[in-house]
Design a protein around this motif. Structure first.
Motif, PDB file in Angstrom:
ATOM      1  N   ARG A   6      90.921   2.536  37.466  1.00 14.52           N
ATOM      2  CA  ARG A   6      90.641   2.547  36.023  1.00 14.52           C
ATOM      3  C   ARG A   6      90.782   3.954  35.448  1.00 14.52           C
ATOM      4  NH1 ARG A   6      88.901  -2.461  34.852  1.00 14.52           N
ATOM      5  NH2 ARG A   6      87.778  -3.613  36.436  1.00 14.52           N
ATOM      6  N   LYS A   7      90.341   4.960  36.185  1.00 16.90           N
ATOM      7  CA  LYS A   7      90.490   6.348  35.726  1.00 16.90           C
ATOM      8  C   LYS A   7      91.966   6.744  35.672  1.00 16.90           C
ATOM      9  CE  LYS A   7      85.985   8.065  37.153  1.00 16.90           C
ATOM     10  NZ  LYS A   7      85.219   8.939  38.028  1.00 16.90           N
ATOM     11  N   ILE A   8      92.725   6.338  36.668  1.00 20.73           N
ATOM     12  CA  ILE A   8      94.167   6.627  36.678  1.00 20.73           C
ATOM     13  C   ILE A   8      94.833   5.973  35.469  1.00 20.73           C
ATOM     14  CG2 ILE A   8      96.345   6.164  37.894  1.00 20.73           C
ATOM     15  CD1 ILE A   8      94.735   6.532  40.540  1.00 20.73           C
ATOM     16  N   ILE A   9      94.471   4.718  35.179  1.00 18.87           N
ATOM     17  CA  ILE A   9      95.024   4.016  34.020  1.00 18.87           C
ATOM     18  C   ILE A   9      94.656   4.740  32.731  1.00 18.87           C
ATOM     19  CG2 ILE A   9      94.817   1.894  32.644  1.00 18.87           C
ATOM     20  CD1 ILE A   9      94.584   0.414  35.397  1.00 18.87           C
ATOM     21  N   ASP A  10      93.414   5.176  32.608  1.00 20.91           N
ATOM     22  CA  ASP A  10      92.989   5.919  31.417  1.00 20.91           C
ATOM     23  C   ASP A  10      93.815   7.194  31.242  1.00 20.91           C
ATOM     24  OD1 ASP A  10      91.065   4.073  30.710  1.00 20.91           O
ATOM     25  OD2 ASP A  10      89.381   5.240  31.495  1.00 20.91           O
ATOM     26  N   LEU A  11      94.007   7.927  32.333  1.00 22.04           N
ATOM     27  CA  LEU A  11      94.772   9.174  32.259  1.00 22.04           C
ATOM     28  C   LEU A  11      96.229   8.915  31.886  1.00 22.04           C
ATOM     29  CD1 LEU A  11      93.233  10.926  35.393  1.00 22.04           C
ATOM     30  CD2 LEU A  11      92.859  11.559  32.992  1.00 22.04           C
ATOM     31  N   LEU A  12      96.824   7.884  32.470  1.00 18.69           N
ATOM     32  CA  LEU A  12      98.214   7.549  32.142  1.00 18.69           C
ATOM     33  C   LEU A  12      98.342   7.028  30.716  1.00 18.69           C
ATOM     34  CD1 LEU A  12      99.402   5.852  35.455  1.00 18.69           C
ATOM     35  CD2 LEU A  12     100.139   8.072  34.544  1.00 18.69           C
ATOM     36  N   SER A  13      97.320   6.330  30.230  1.00 23.80           N
ATOM     37  CA  SER A  13      97.346   5.828  28.852  1.00 23.80           C
ATOM     38  C   SER A  13      97.373   6.972  27.847  1.00 23.80           C
ATOM     39  CB  SER A  13      96.123   4.953  28.583  1.00 23.80           C
ATOM     40  OG  SER A  13      96.153   3.794  29.357  1.00 23.80           O
ATOM     41  N   ALA A  21      99.802  15.349  40.749  1.00 28.53           N
ATOM     42  CA  ALA A  21      98.844  16.354  41.217  1.00 28.53           C
ATOM     43  C   ALA A  21      97.690  16.512  40.231  1.00 28.53           C
ATOM     44  CB  ALA A  21      99.549  17.692  41.429  1.00 28.53           C
ATOM     45  N   ASP A  22      98.005  16.511  38.935  1.00 30.58           N
ATOM     46  CA  ASP A  22      96.966  16.647  37.918  1.00 30.58           C
ATOM     47  C   ASP A  22      96.037  15.427  37.934  1.00 30.58           C
ATOM     48  OD1 ASP A  22      95.675  17.918  35.684  1.00 30.58           O
ATOM     49  OD2 ASP A  22      96.665  16.452  34.391  1.00 30.58           O
ATOM     50  N   ILE A  23      96.620  14.235  38.011  1.00 31.25           N
ATOM     51  CA  ILE A  23      95.808  13.014  38.084  1.00 31.25           C
ATOM     52  C   ILE A  23      94.952  13.042  39.348  1.00 31.25           C
ATOM     53  CG2 ILE A  23      95.887  10.500  38.346  1.00 31.25           C
ATOM     54  CD1 ILE A  23      98.510  10.587  36.669  1.00 31.25           C
ATOM     55  N   GLY A  24      95.572  13.399  40.462  1.00 35.79           N
ATOM     56  CA  GLY A  24      94.843  13.468  41.730  1.00 35.79           C
ATOM     57  C   GLY A  24      93.689  14.443  41.673  1.00 35.79           C
ATOM     58  N   ALA A 143      98.542   2.687  21.872  1.00 31.59           N
ATOM     59  CA  ALA A 143      98.617   1.828  23.050  1.00 31.59           C
ATOM     60  C   ALA A 143      97.215   1.415  23.483  1.00 31.59           C
ATOM     61  CB  ALA A 143      99.308   2.572  24.189  1.00 31.59           C
ATOM     62  N   PHE A 144      97.162   0.360  24.270  1.00 38.20           N
ATOM     63  CA  PHE A 144      95.898  -0.121  24.809  1.00 38.20           C
ATOM     64  C   PHE A 144      95.309   0.914  25.747  1.00 38.20           C
ATOM     65  CE2 PHE A 144      93.649  -2.208  28.329  1.00 38.20           C
ATOM     66  CZ  PHE A 144      92.599  -2.770  27.618  1.00 38.20           C
ATOM     67  N   VAL A 145      94.116   1.347  25.444  1.00 35.51           N
ATOM     68  CA  VAL A 145      93.362   2.244  26.320  1.00 35.51           C
ATOM     69  C   VAL A 145      91.990   1.611  26.476  1.00 35.51           C
ATOM     70  CG1 VAL A 145      92.387   4.537  26.616  1.00 35.51           C
ATOM     71  CG2 VAL A 145      94.575   4.283  25.462  1.00 35.51           C
ATOM     72  N   GLN A 146      91.596   1.384  27.692  1.00 31.22           N
ATOM     73  CA  GLN A 146      90.304   0.765  27.946  1.00 31.22           C
ATOM     74  C   GLN A 146      89.217   1.794  27.688  1.00 31.22           C
ATOM     75  OE1 GLN A 146      90.114  -0.982  31.784  1.00 31.22           O
ATOM     76  NE2 GLN A 146      88.489  -2.368  31.215  1.00 31.22           N
ATOM     77  N   LYS A 147      88.548   1.678  26.563  1.00 35.46           N
ATOM     78  CA  LYS A 147      87.547   2.665  26.148  1.00 35.46           C
ATOM     79  C   LYS A 147      86.311   2.589  27.039  1.00 35.46           C
ATOM     80  CE  LYS A 147      89.074   2.818  21.414  1.00 35.46           C
ATOM     81  NZ  LYS A 147      88.761   2.667  20.024  1.00 35.46           N
ATOM     82  N   GLY A 148      85.803   3.747  27.358  1.00 34.32           N
ATOM     83  CA  GLY A 148      84.561   3.831  28.103  1.00 34.32           C
ATOM     84  C   GLY A 148      84.664   3.576  29.585  1.00 34.32           C
TER      85      GLY A 148
END
Length: 150
Positions: A6-13, A21-24, A143-148
């Motif tokens: 979910r955190k990876i999806i938020d960052l990519l969104s 590397a930044d996401i990691g 775009a869709f971003v899952q808030k929270g």
């Protein structure tokens, strides 16, 4: 799908070009582990595609329009859906409940294009009735971003 996904999806969104590397570094994984998670999320269909977020004003498409559409009784609904999928002005087309058949979201240069769009729908014998709304401004869009979830 776990909390790290979910955190990876938020960052990519927020920025689909963000480096592995930044996401990691943010989620506490190696770049290769992040890459594997993104590959799994894509293969499973959670991530459908990576896209570009354009500025409509910079593209000359400053008018945002919503059109409620009730199809004619004798309208060919499959043809209407094909039309909606291939019309470049249509950003979204939703089959809805209630007294309307569809809700369409358009981007056009200016209001006169709306009339041309509706005339085209009439000529194709789709329209029973419509109601058109022009957005004055948008306080939330994108775009869709899952808030929270992060």
């Amino acid at each position: 799908m776990d909390e790290i996904d979910r955190k990876i999806i938020d960052l990519l969104s927020l920025d689909a070009k963000r480096s592995l590397a930044d996401i990691g570094g943010t989620v506490g994984l190696s770049p290769s582990s992040v890459n594997e998670r993104i590959r799994r999320l894509t293969a499973s269909g959670v991530i459908k595609r990576f896209t570009v977020d354009l500025d409509p004003a910079a593209m000359g498409l400053e008018t945002l329009v919503f059109v409620w559409i009730a199809l004619r009784e004798d309208a060919d609904e499959a043809s209407f859906r094909d039309f909606a999928e291939t019309n470049p002005a249509i950003l979204e087309c939703h089959h809805v409940t209630g007294s309307w058949s569809y809700l369409i979201k358009l981007r056009v240069v200016a209001a006169p294009e709306i009339e041309g769009f509706l005339t085209d729908l009439k000529a194709r014998k789709f329209l029973g009735r419509t109601e058109t709304l022009i957005a004055l401004s948008s306080s939330v869009s994108g775009a869709f971003v899952q808030k929270g979830s992060s």
